[in-house]
Design a protein around this motif. Sequence first.
Motif, PDB file in Angstrom:
ATOM      1  N   ARG A   3       0.826  -1.212   0.000  1.00 17.23           N
ATOM      2  CA  ARG A   3       0.000   0.000   0.000  1.00 17.23           C
ATOM      3  C   ARG A   3       0.856   1.256   0.000  1.00 17.23           C
ATOM      4  N   GLY A   4       2.066   1.147   0.506  1.00 18.25           N
ATOM      5  CA  GLY A   4       2.973   2.287   0.535  1.00 18.25           C
ATOM      6  C   GLY A   4       3.726   2.499  -0.768  1.00 18.25           C
ATOM      7  N   GLY A   5       3.455   1.681  -1.788  1.00 17.71           N
ATOM      8  CA  GLY A   5       4.069   1.872  -3.092  1.00 17.71           C
ATOM      9  C   GLY A   5       5.184   0.899  -3.426  1.00 17.71           C
ATOM     10  N   VAL A   6       5.510  -0.002  -2.524  1.00 19.97           N
ATOM     11  CA  VAL A   6       6.544  -1.001  -2.822  1.00 19.97           C
ATOM     12  C   VAL A   6       5.957  -1.992  -3.814  1.00 19.97           C
ATOM     13  N   ASN A   7       6.647  -2.192  -4.947  1.00 17.07           N
ATOM     14  CA  ASN A   7       6.117  -3.117  -5.954  1.00 17.07           C
ATOM     15  C   ASN A   7       7.076  -4.259  -6.273  1.00 17.07           C
ATOM     16  N   ARG A   8       8.208  -4.314  -5.554  1.00 12.90           N
ATOM     17  CA  ARG A   8       9.182  -5.370  -5.815  1.00 12.90           C
ATOM     18  C   ARG A   8       9.959  -5.655  -4.538  1.00 12.90           C
ATOM     19  N   LEU A   9      10.187  -6.935  -4.273  1.00 18.66           N
ATOM     20  CA  LEU A   9      11.024  -7.345  -3.149  1.00 18.66           C
ATOM     21  C   LEU A   9      12.229  -8.091  -3.686  1.00 18.66           C
ATOM     22  N   SER A  10      13.372  -7.854  -3.082  1.00 17.71           N
ATOM     23  CA  SER A  10      14.592  -8.544  -3.473  1.00 17.71           C
ATOM     24  C   SER A  10      15.242  -9.125  -2.222  1.00 17.71           C
ATOM     25  N   PHE A  11      15.572 -10.403  -2.300  1.00 19.95           N
ATOM     26  CA  PHE A  11      16.206 -11.099  -1.186  1.00 19.95           C
ATOM     27  C   PHE A  11      17.625 -11.491  -1.574  1.00 19.95           C
ATOM     28  N   GLY A  12      18.542 -11.382  -0.654  1.00 20.47           N
ATOM     29  CA  GLY A  12      19.911 -11.851  -0.852  1.00 20.47           C
ATOM     30  C   GLY A  12      20.114 -13.119  -0.046  1.00 20.47           C
ATOM     31  N   VAL A  13      20.518 -14.195  -0.697  1.00 18.28           N
ATOM     32  CA  VAL A  13      20.711 -15.482  -0.035  1.00 18.28           C
ATOM     33  C   VAL A  13      22.162 -15.891  -0.185  1.00 18.28           C
ATOM     34  N   GLN A  14      22.829 -16.102   0.939  1.00 18.27           N
ATOM     35  CA  GLN A  14      24.235 -16.475   0.888  1.00 18.27           C
ATOM     36  C   GLN A  14      24.440 -17.975   0.779  1.00 18.27           C
ATOM     37  N   THR A  15      23.615 -18.744   1.454  1.00 14.35           N
ATOM     38  CA  THR A  15      23.748 -20.197   1.407  1.00 14.35           C
ATOM     39  C   THR A  15      22.473 -20.826   1.950  1.00 14.35           C
ATOM     40  N   PHE A  16      22.214 -22.064   1.512  1.00 18.82           N
ATOM     41  CA  PHE A  16      21.107 -22.839   2.060  1.00 18.82           C
ATOM     42  C   PHE A  16      21.614 -23.841   3.089  1.00 18.82           C
ATOM     43  N   ASP A  17      22.864 -23.725   3.459  1.00 18.43           N
ATOM     44  CA  ASP A  17      23.487 -24.631   4.414  1.00 18.43           C
ATOM     45  C   ASP A  17      23.431 -24.018   5.808  1.00 18.43           C
ATOM     46  N   ASP A  18      22.688 -24.651   6.721  1.00 24.86           N
ATOM     47  CA  ASP A  18      22.536 -24.097   8.067  1.00 24.86           C
ATOM     48  C   ASP A  18      23.879 -23.936   8.774  1.00 24.86           C
ATOM     49  N   GLY A  19      24.774 -24.880   8.587  1.00 23.21           N
ATOM     50  CA  GLY A  19      26.098 -24.767   9.193  1.00 23.21           C
ATOM     51  C   GLY A  19      26.859 -23.571   8.645  1.00 23.21           C
ATOM     52  N   GLY A  20      26.743 -23.350   7.344  1.00 19.93           N
ATOM     53  CA  GLY A  20      27.388 -22.196   6.728  1.00 19.93           C
ATOM     54  C   GLY A  20      26.804 -20.890   7.229  1.00 19.93           C
ATOM     55  N   LEU A  21      25.491 -20.853   7.395  1.00 19.86           N
ATOM     56  CA  LEU A  21      24.853 -19.648   7.929  1.00 19.86           C
ATOM     57  C   LEU A  21      25.345 -19.352   9.337  1.00 19.86           C
ATOM     58  N   GLU A  22      25.474 -20.391  10.139  1.00 18.91           N
ATOM     59  CA  GLU A  22      25.963 -20.203  11.505  1.00 18.91           C
ATOM     60  C   GLU A  22      27.409 -19.705  11.507  1.00 18.91           C
ATOM     61  N   ARG A  23      28.242 -20.279  10.630  1.00 26.22           N
ATOM     62  CA  ARG A  23      29.650 -19.863  10.567  1.00 26.22           C
ATOM     63  C   ARG A  23      29.815 -18.398  10.187  1.00 26.22           C
ATOM     64  N   ILE A  24      28.900 -17.866   9.391  1.00 25.17           N
ATOM     65  CA  ILE A  24      29.033 -16.455   8.997  1.00 25.17           C
ATOM     66  C   ILE A  24      28.190 -15.535   9.878  1.00 25.17           C
ATOM     67  N   GLY A  25      27.692 -16.081  10.984  1.00 23.53           N
ATOM     68  CA  GLY A  25      27.025 -15.259  11.982  1.00 23.53           C
ATOM     69  C   GLY A  25      25.566 -14.944  11.732  1.00 23.53           C
ATOM     70  N   ARG A  26      24.928 -15.687  10.856  1.00 22.88           N
ATOM     71  CA  ARG A  26      23.506 -15.455  10.596  1.00 22.88           C
ATOM     72  C   ARG A  26      22.670 -16.186  11.634  1.00 22.88           C
ATOM     73  N   THR A  27      21.581 -15.573  12.059  1.00 20.23           N
ATOM     74  CA  THR A  27      20.739 -16.188  13.080  1.00 20.23           C
ATOM     75  C   THR A  27      19.557 -16.939  12.477  1.00 20.23           C
ATOM     76  N   HIS A  28      19.304 -16.772  11.186  1.00 22.41           N
ATOM     77  CA  HIS A  28      18.218 -17.506  10.541  1.00 22.41           C
ATOM     78  C   HIS A  28      18.746 -18.815   9.966  1.00 22.41           C
ATOM     79  N   ARG A  29      17.828 -19.659   9.551  1.00 22.25           N
ATOM     80  CA  ARG A  29      18.156 -20.947   8.944  1.00 22.25           C
ATOM     81  C   ARG A  29      17.585 -20.993   7.535  1.00 22.25           C
ATOM     82  N   ALA A  30      18.023 -21.975   6.761  1.00 19.44           N
ATOM     83  CA  ALA A  30      17.584 -22.097   5.367  1.00 19.44           C
ATOM     84  C   ALA A  30      16.064 -22.167   5.266  1.00 19.44           C
ATOM     85  N   ASP A  31      15.431 -22.916   6.144  1.00 18.08           N
ATOM     86  CA  ASP A  31      13.964 -23.010   6.093  1.00 18.08           C
ATOM     87  C   ASP A  31      13.301 -21.652   6.271  1.00 18.08           C
ATOM     88  N   ASP A  32      13.937 -20.748   7.024  1.00 14.59           N
ATOM     89  CA  ASP A  32      13.388 -19.403   7.186  1.00 14.59           C
ATOM     90  C   ASP A  32      13.358 -18.660   5.857  1.00 14.59           C
TER      91      ASP A  32
END
Length: 79
Positions: A3-32
């Motif tokens: 409603r505020g005028g946003v018409n596109r979303l862009s996501f940056g994904v570094q890896t789908f590997d939960d262990g890799g996400l943890e090693r780079i300090g991410r708090t989310h997991r691939a399923d998220d």
Amino acid sequence: MKRGGVNRLSFGVQTFDDGGLERIGRTHRADDVFHTVNEAAKRFDNISIDFIVSSFSVLTKFGFASTEYSRFGDASGSR
């Protein structure tokens, strides 16, 4: 957001590997990531996903054609 005028979303994904996400300090997991993108697709027609491939271990594990892509459903949420 839409409603505020946003018409596109862009996501940056570094890896789908939960262990890799943890090693780079991410708090989310691939399923998220899958859940978030599928929920966004229910509300927005224009979504992009940038795969950020910056380490040799990520490249060799997933290459540029990970089978994990199939976990993204269509806008209705089906897979």
